[in-house]
Design an enzyme around this catalytic site. Structure first.
Site, short mmCIF file in Angstrom:
data_model
loop_
_atom_site.label_atom_id
_atom_site.label_comp_id
_atom_site.label_asym_id
_atom_site.label_seq_id
_atom_site.Cartn_x
_atom_site.Cartn_y
_atom_site.Cartn_z
N LYS A 136 -14.35 0.75 -3.57
CA LYS A 136 -15.33 1.21 -2.57
C LYS A 136 -16.45 2.00 -3.25
O LYS A 136 -17.62 1.79 -2.96
CB LYS A 136 -14.65 2.10 -1.53
CG LYS A 136 -13.79 1.36 -0.53
CD LYS A 136 -13.37 2.35 0.57
CE LYS A 136 -12.30 1.80 1.48
NZ LYS A 136 -11.84 2.81 2.45
N GLU A 167 0.82 -1.21 0.00
CA GLU A 167 0.00 0.00 0.00
C GLU A 167 0.86 1.26 0.00
O GLU A 167 0.45 2.31 -0.49
CB GLU A 167 -0.92 -0.03 1.24
CG GLU A 167 -2.26 0.62 1.01
CD GLU A 167 -3.25 0.30 2.14
OE1 GLU A 167 -2.95 0.61 3.31
OE2 GLU A 167 -4.33 -0.25 1.85
N HIS A 173 8.77 -26.95 -0.71
CA HIS A 173 8.16 -28.07 -1.44
C HIS A 173 6.93 -27.59 -2.20
O HIS A 173 6.02 -28.37 -2.47
CB HIS A 173 7.80 -29.19 -0.47
CG HIS A 173 8.99 -29.78 0.19
ND1 HIS A 173 9.45 -31.04 -0.05
CD2 HIS A 173 9.87 -29.24 1.08
CE1 HIS A 173 10.54 -31.28 0.65
NE2 HIS A 173 10.82 -30.19 1.36
#
Lengths: 444, 444
Positions: A419, A284, A305
């Site tokens: 938003k 951010e 792995h």
């Protein structure tokens, strides 16, 4: 307490990049120390370990003690910076199985960080008939995810304890004076804690935002702050002895050299959510204007792995930053086997820590050989003090790196896009035109 | 059951890439179907849902029932493909809080996937005095992490139940005929299950490797296999109606167009470890010869407040693949508030699922607009059948993608590097020269 080892980076870069970067480090450092750079309304975290409001801190201690005495569960409602720091520190200092352990502190449930019905319903089911309290964390009180979750848990509390009883069990961490949550808290009589105006969400774990839930879990928050304070002092130094300068110089140079992904790895599973916290901090702060290292994480040796193959031989666009913990207090010695069926008796009597250390060195060499430079961050101890120092270390280095990248490390203009779209699609009054436009784009 | 929506990819690519890719898709498809491509010793998973050994399956059911009846905990020892699939499916179909829930199935602890003393010690402490069983999963039996963990838990079992009693509580999933674990199992009398020779670790979740622990948790493994079988039939189609062709074509084209990171996201927190399973599948299959998309994951909406900023405005080297679940069986309706302090009464009476759907659409549009193409994978239902189909879908698409990338999708030559270094540093007999060399590199 914490040291940075860039030996394996320096081997892969011919030029003395640290020296070359000193002028820019100095400027970035000066901007942070004096609060004169971009986003300087949000550098309150720089001196926070020294300046943190002692009255607030003692109220945090008192509230935590009250919650521990009257609740079997604490519901922590928050998203982003109001979520990741507390969860990261609690898991790192206890474990991801904190709730499962036998203990005399409450279970802690993090909710309001998604819109999942499954997660909400499950949390209610897990609480069952237990006495519980709520810590709702939101600067504004209107962010959809936590606000909606708070409606559910407030209703649950009021049904169980009545409106006044509920009010005594709700702790609101929010703006000191303004906003929906602050108004509601004042009207209902919730105890409130402050999200300081000059500390952004992702830098807020060492304020009440993180400290209250962390304290409830039994972590020594004074030690956490003390560790951060010690690192703050180390970070005052305007030279390469400052460990954040070393980290910032290395990752900035690696980015300049074409590396696009920073993979933060640790050899302790309980570090997983500290890495999530770190991803927000760096992603951010740096990810803007088409720039920034992509922050990813791995859990070693498990992911050797899994991602291990890619790291060793895939696209050469990544480097690793490895956090090494100090030895564990638990000495687990490999048992000897009478049959030695697995051929590992040569390890019998060795501690698991020893094995883990060898795995770290083995991997370091293998990955560097494969073209993946490694930065190593070594903790000299494991407790709250060291994690406080680690938090501050990453915060300060992040501020330096953002400035060196020529971005404002303290804003997040891109978070608004989804938003706004969401308000429009949800039918929020005032968004009618935008809604029609979006539905057309969705082909509806 | 599962559909792929590439509308938002097609908008960002001018050419009709799917048609252009048909010839290569056909070849890759043919190689998988006929077992004639590179790594063709390891394509046993292709027909597994149809061909899976029914006798083995009924023994898995019986063993799971026995473990459920005589154990309060199952310790699953395995790493990589012997770990991620089972954990992914169990968390996805129950939740990450499976162990915390009230239930009539045993707790399940995954261990032997790190060298952390903390994790080992904690697991022992969590088991406490409970009756428990062990499922040790290792093709060879000599991989360090699980072999060492098995030594600890075997010792614990033998102390508690005696050698014979312990043997009745140890279930070994391993090679059918050879290897250290198979020999030990035969000598001690453990019940064994088979890791088929022609199925690599990362493709093994629908064998005993995954099925035994999954069955112990109470998931309907017949439904899981049936769902995989239905997807297997869909994947027989050699055209673009095959959903794996659509996914493979889109991500292959995006990689050709310069995207370097695939971010797998879901709006359900319980998907977190399915994403970890997916990372191994794709990272290990494609990440070689300097090639391959870097597999990363995100947990939305949480990470919209974390990685969201980077996704929206950072480096434009990534795309997203979003898994959308079907609506939840839990209708959580947003409560109405008498004061409407948060201004969200316009949502009162709406289900959380509705909000989550709007968040998905809102984010899709925001991210695509920001230059991040989105592939959407939609599940028509949520149970074991759908997850079985999802597993097979990702496996088959991964095989296609590997071949289209011109790599062998079924080997993992790069995983050996750290293992060899580790043996040398641990002082394994026979590695003396290498050890000296490595210590020199470490400056010791």
């Amino acid at each position: 307490m914490l040291t940075v080892d860039t030996t394996q980076v320096k081997k892969s870069i011919a030029l003395p990049y640290e020296e070359a970067m000193i002028p820019r480090l100095k400027i970035a450092h000066e901007w942070l120390q004096s609060g004169t750079g971009a986003g300087n309304d949000f550098v309150g975290w720089v001196n926070l370990p020294r300046d943190y409001d002692r009255e607030e801190l003692s109220r945090i201690h008192a509230a935590a003690a009250r919650i521990r005495s009257d609740s079997k569960a604490l519901v922590v409602i928050g998203i982003g910076g109001s979520y990741l720091g507390a969860r990261g520190v609690i898991e790192c200092l206890h474990s991801a199985n904190y709730n499962l352990r036998r203990k005399d502190t409450p279970n802690i449930y993090f909710i309001g960080n998604s819109l999942s019905s499954e997660a909400l319903h499950e949390t209610m089911e897990l609480i069952g008939d237990d006495d519980f309290s709520v810590n709702v964390i939101s600067k504004s009180g209107t962010t959809t995810e936590p606000a909606v979750a708070f409606r559910f848990f407030r209703e649950l509390l009021e049904k169980k304890y009545g409106r006044e009883g509920a009010a005594r069990r709700i702790y609101a961490t929010t703006d000191k004076a303004r906003g929906a949550l602050k108004s509601m808290a004042d009207a209902e009589g919730y105890e409130t804690f402050c999200v300081p105006d000059d500390v952004g969400g992702r830098y807020s774990v060492l304020t009440a935002v993180g400290l209250l839930p962390i304290a409830v879990s039994g972590v020594d928050i004074d030690a956490l702050l003390a560790g951060a304070g010690e690192m703050m002092e180390k970070c005052r130094k305007a030279d390469l002895e400052n460990p954040t300068w070393q980290y910032a110089a290395a990752r900035t140079q690696l980015y300049k050299n074409g590396k696009k992904i920073e993979l933060l790895a640790a050899y302790e599973p309980r570090f997983r959510f500290m890495a999530e916290w770190w991803k927000q901090l760096y992603g951010e702060s740096e990810g803007k204007e088409g720039k920034g290292l992509f922050p990813a994480s791995a859990d070693f040796t498990a992911d050797l792995h899994s991602l291990g193959q890619y790291i060793q031989q895939g696209e050469r666009h990544l480097f690793e930053t490895v956090v090494r913990f100090a030895p564990s207090e638990h000495q687990c010695l490999v048992p000897k086997s009478d049959t030695d069926g697995d051929g590992l008796n040569f390890l019998a009597g060795r501690s698991l820590d020893f094995l883990n250390e060898q795995a770290m060195d083995a991997t370091l060499l293998a990955h560097v050989e494969g073209g993946v430079p490694n930065i190593v961050i070594r903790l000299a101890e494991n407790g709250a003090r060291a994690i406080g120092a680690t938090v501050y270390f990453f915060e300060y280095a992040c501020g330096l790196c953002g400035y060196m990248l020529s971005v404002n490390p303290f804003d997040q203009p891109g978070v608004e896009a989804y938003k706004k779209n969401m308000f429009a699609l949800l039918g929020k009054p005032g968004y009618e035109d935008m809604r029609a436009e979006l539905l057309a784009k969705l082909g509806r």
